[in-house]
Design a protein around this motif. Structure first.
Motif, PDB file in Angstrom:
ATOM      1  N   ARG A  45       0.853  -1.181   0.000  1.00 41.89           N
ATOM      2  CA  ARG A  45       0.000   0.000   0.000  1.00 41.89           C
ATOM      3  C   ARG A  45       0.897   1.241   0.000  1.00 41.89           C
ATOM      4  O   ARG A  45       1.797   1.364   0.819  1.00 41.89           O
ATOM      5  N   ILE A  46       0.627   2.144  -0.909  1.00 38.52           N
ATOM      6  CA  ILE A  46       1.341   3.412  -0.967  1.00 38.52           C
ATOM      7  C   ILE A  46       0.822   4.287   0.160  1.00 38.52           C
ATOM      8  O   ILE A  46      -0.389   4.326   0.421  1.00 38.52           O
ATOM      9  N   ASP A  47       1.738   4.966   0.862  1.00 36.69           N
ATOM     10  CA  ASP A  47       1.322   5.849   1.962  1.00 36.69           C
ATOM     11  C   ASP A  47       0.203   6.789   1.515  1.00 36.69           C
ATOM     12  O   ASP A  47       0.296   7.415   0.465  1.00 36.69           O
ATOM     13  N   GLY A  48      -0.837   6.850   2.302  1.00 38.59           N
ATOM     14  CA  GLY A  48      -1.954   7.747   2.018  1.00 38.59           C
ATOM     15  C   GLY A  48      -3.010   7.167   1.087  1.00 38.59           C
ATOM     16  O   GLY A  48      -4.060   7.773   0.898  1.00 38.59           O
ATOM     17  N   GLU A  49      -2.758   6.024   0.496  1.00 37.06           N
ATOM     18  CA  GLU A  49      -3.717   5.397  -0.417  1.00 37.06           C
ATOM     19  C   GLU A  49      -4.557   4.379   0.337  1.00 37.06           C
ATOM     20  O   GLU A  49      -4.096   3.740   1.260  1.00 37.06           O
ATOM     21  N   ARG A  50      -5.787   4.217  -0.099  1.00 40.93           N
ATOM     22  CA  ARG A  50      -6.685   3.265   0.567  1.00 40.93           C
ATOM     23  C   ARG A  50      -6.574   1.862  -0.015  1.00 40.93           C
ATOM     24  O   ARG A  50      -6.664   0.883   0.689  1.00 40.93           O
ATOM     25  N   GLN A  51      -6.391   1.788  -1.321  1.00 40.97           N
ATOM     26  CA  GLN A  51      -6.368   0.492  -1.991  1.00 40.97           C
ATOM     27  C   GLN A  51      -4.941  -0.051  -2.091  1.00 40.97           C
ATOM     28  O   GLN A  51      -4.041   0.668  -2.508  1.00 40.97           O
ATOM     29  N   PRO A  52      -4.759  -1.310  -1.759  1.00 39.80           N
ATOM     30  CA  PRO A  52      -3.431  -1.890  -1.932  1.00 39.80           C
ATOM     31  C   PRO A  52      -3.156  -2.198  -3.401  1.00 39.80           C
ATOM     32  O   PRO A  52      -4.079  -2.363  -4.199  1.00 39.80           O
ATOM     33  N   LEU A  53      -1.894  -2.258  -3.742  1.00 36.95           N
ATOM     34  CA  LEU A  53      -1.469  -2.669  -5.075  1.00 36.95           C
ATOM     35  C   LEU A  53      -1.054  -4.132  -4.988  1.00 36.95           C
ATOM     36  O   LEU A  53      -0.424  -4.555  -4.022  1.00 36.95           O
ATOM     37  N   ILE A  54      -1.416  -4.906  -5.976  1.00 35.69           N
ATOM     38  CA  ILE A  54      -1.113  -6.333  -5.989  1.00 35.69           C
ATOM     39  C   ILE A  54      -0.289  -6.634  -7.230  1.00 35.69           C
ATOM     40  O   ILE A  54      -0.659  -6.259  -8.337  1.00 35.69           O
ATOM     41  N   HIS A  55       0.843  -7.297  -7.015  1.00 39.37           N
ATOM     42  CA  HIS A  55       1.667  -7.724  -8.151  1.00 39.37           C
ATOM     43  C   HIS A  55       1.905  -9.220  -8.023  1.00 39.37           C
ATOM     44  O   HIS A  55       2.389  -9.691  -6.997  1.00 39.37           O
ATOM     45  N   ARG A  56       1.553  -9.955  -9.058  1.00 36.90           N
ATOM     46  CA  ARG A  56       1.817 -11.389  -9.103  1.00 36.90           C
ATOM     47  C   ARG A  56       3.023 -11.636 -10.001  1.00 36.90           C
ATOM     48  O   ARG A  56       3.055 -11.175 -11.139  1.00 36.90           O
ATOM     49  N   PHE A  57       4.006 -12.344  -9.470  1.00 41.22           N
ATOM     50  CA  PHE A  57       5.194 -12.666 -10.248  1.00 41.22           C
ATOM     51  C   PHE A  57       4.895 -13.841 -11.168  1.00 41.22           C
ATOM     52  O   PHE A  57       4.173 -14.763 -10.790  1.00 41.22           O
ATOM     53  N   THR A  58       5.465 -13.824 -12.366  1.00 39.02           N
ATOM     54  CA  THR A  58       5.344 -14.987 -13.244  1.00 39.02           C
ATOM     55  C   THR A  58       6.247 -16.087 -12.698  1.00 39.02           C
ATOM     56  O   THR A  58       7.136 -15.832 -11.878  1.00 39.02           O
ATOM     57  N   SER A  59       6.045 -17.303 -13.147  1.00 36.91           N
ATOM     58  CA  SER A  59       6.810 -18.434 -12.621  1.00 36.91           C
ATOM     59  C   SER A  59       8.315 -18.269 -12.839  1.00 36.91           C
ATOM     60  O   SER A  59       9.114 -18.766 -12.056  1.00 36.91           O
ATOM     61  N   THR A  60       8.714 -17.562 -13.885  1.00 39.45           N
ATOM     62  CA  THR A  60      10.146 -17.377 -14.149  1.00 39.45           C
ATOM     63  C   THR A  60      10.716 -16.136 -13.468  1.00 39.45           C
ATOM     64  O   THR A  60      11.930 -15.939 -13.470  1.00 39.45           O
ATOM     65  N   ASP A  61       9.879 -15.295 -12.894  1.00 38.68           N
ATOM     66  CA  ASP A  61      10.324 -14.037 -12.279  1.00 38.68           C
ATOM     67  C   ASP A  61      10.341 -14.072 -10.754  1.00 38.68           C
ATOM     68  O   ASP A  61      10.779 -13.126 -10.120  1.00 38.68           O
ATOM     69  N   GLY A  79      15.313 -13.014  -8.229  1.00 33.69           N
ATOM     70  CA  GLY A  79      14.090 -12.813  -8.999  1.00 33.69           C
ATOM     71  C   GLY A  79      14.352 -11.958 -10.221  1.00 33.69           C
ATOM     72  O   GLY A  79      15.327 -11.202 -10.276  1.00 33.69           O
ATOM     73  N   ARG A  80      13.492 -12.077 -11.198  1.00 35.27           N
ATOM     74  CA  ARG A  80      13.643 -11.314 -12.435  1.00 35.27           C
ATOM     75  C   ARG A  80      12.536 -10.274 -12.521  1.00 35.27           C
ATOM     76  O   ARG A  80      11.638 -10.372 -13.332  1.00 35.27           O
ATOM     77  N   TYR A  81      12.596  -9.314 -11.650  1.00 32.00           N
ATOM     78  CA  TYR A  81      11.616  -8.234 -11.636  1.00 32.00           C
ATOM     79  C   TYR A  81      12.362  -6.916 -11.490  1.00 32.00           C
ATOM     80  O   TYR A  81      13.541  -6.890 -11.157  1.00 32.00           O
ATOM     81  N   ARG A  82      11.664  -5.849 -11.735  1.00 27.73           N
ATOM     82  CA  ARG A  82      12.213  -4.501 -11.523  1.00 27.73           C
ATOM     83  C   ARG A  82      11.125  -3.657 -10.910  1.00 27.73           C
ATOM     84  O   ARG A  82       9.946  -3.891 -11.141  1.00 27.73           O
ATOM     85  N   PHE A  83      11.529  -2.665 -10.161  1.00 23.34           N
ATOM     86  CA  PHE A  83      10.589  -1.663  -9.676  1.00 23.34           C
ATOM     87  C   PHE A  83      10.816  -0.421 -10.515  1.00 23.34           C
ATOM     88  O   PHE A  83      11.925   0.099 -10.590  1.00 23.34           O
ATOM     89  N   THR A  84       9.760   0.035 -11.189  1.00 28.67           N
ATOM     90  CA  THR A  84       9.866   1.173 -12.108  1.00 28.67           C
ATOM     91  C   THR A  84       8.870   2.242 -11.699  1.00 28.67           C
ATOM     92  O   THR A  84       8.207   2.127 -10.656  1.00 28.67           O
ATOM     93  N   ASP A  85       8.705   3.235 -12.545  1.00 25.58           N
ATOM     94  CA  ASP A  85       7.718   4.297 -12.271  1.00 25.58           C
ATOM     95  C   ASP A  85       6.294   3.755 -12.272  1.00 25.58           C
ATOM     96  O   ASP A  85       5.378   4.431 -11.821  1.00 25.58           O
ATOM     97  N   ARG A  86       6.101   2.508 -12.744  1.00 21.49           N
ATOM     98  CA  ARG A  86       4.768   1.894 -12.727  1.00 21.49           C
ATOM     99  C   ARG A  86       4.624   0.864 -11.612  1.00 21.49           C
ATOM    100  O   ARG A  86       3.640   0.141 -11.555  1.00 21.49           O
ATOM    101  N   GLY A  87       5.637   0.741 -10.759  1.00 22.79           N
ATOM    102  CA  GLY A  87       5.611  -0.246  -9.688  1.00 22.79           C
ATOM    103  C   GLY A  87       6.416  -1.471 -10.082  1.00 22.79           C
ATOM    104  O   GLY A  87       7.332  -1.385 -10.893  1.00 22.79           O
ATOM    105  N   PHE A  88       6.074  -2.606  -9.510  1.00 24.41           N
ATOM    106  CA  PHE A  88       6.802  -3.844  -9.812  1.00 24.41           C
ATOM    107  C   PHE A  88       6.440  -4.344 -11.205  1.00 24.41           C
ATOM    108  O   PHE A  88       5.268  -4.345 -11.589  1.00 24.41           O
ATOM    109  N   GLU A  89       7.445  -4.769 -11.937  1.00 24.12           N
ATOM    110  CA  GLU A  89       7.254  -5.345 -13.257  1.00 24.12           C
ATOM    111  C   GLU A  89       8.050  -6.637 -13.349  1.00 24.12           C
ATOM    112  O   GLU A  89       9.175  -6.703 -12.878  1.00 24.12           O
ATOM    113  N   GLY A  90       7.474  -7.635 -13.977  1.00 27.99           N
ATOM    114  CA  GLY A  90       8.162  -8.910 -14.152  1.00 27.99           C
ATOM    115  C   GLY A  90       7.460 -10.010 -13.402  1.00 27.99           C
ATOM    116  O   GLY A  90       6.551  -9.844 -12.674  1.00 27.99           O
TER     117      GLY A  90
END
Length: 90
Positions: A45-61, A79-90
């Protein structure tokens, strides 16, 4: 010491300047940890936000999940993920 990459990523993701406590230096320490398994995803959850963000990793990430020997600290390793301006990716 503030890392310019951390500041730029913070600004891109949050669209604001970081405050004093928003970027911290984590000093590596030698610790013993046990492998629990792999992370299928992360919910945060981003500070001040009500809704949590959910990221599911792919089996290879999926990162490995470890916990400290005292059971009080979790570690996400590799893991094969990155945190970018859009949040977690991968």
């Amino acid at each position: 010491m503030k890392d310019e990459r951390a500041i730029a990523l913070f600004k891109a993701f949050f669209e604001r300047e970081p405050g004093k406590a928003d970027i911290v230096e984590i000093i590596p320490q030698r610790t013993v940890a046990l492998r629990v398994g792999k992370l299928d995803g992360i919910i945060y959850r981003i500070d001040g936000e009500r809704q949590p963000l959910i990221h599911r990793f792919t089996s290879t990430d999926r990162p490995l999940l470890f916990v400290s020997s005292d059971g009080r600290q979790i570690y996400s390793v590799r893991g094969r993920y990155r945190f970018t301006d859009r949040g977690f990716e991968g």
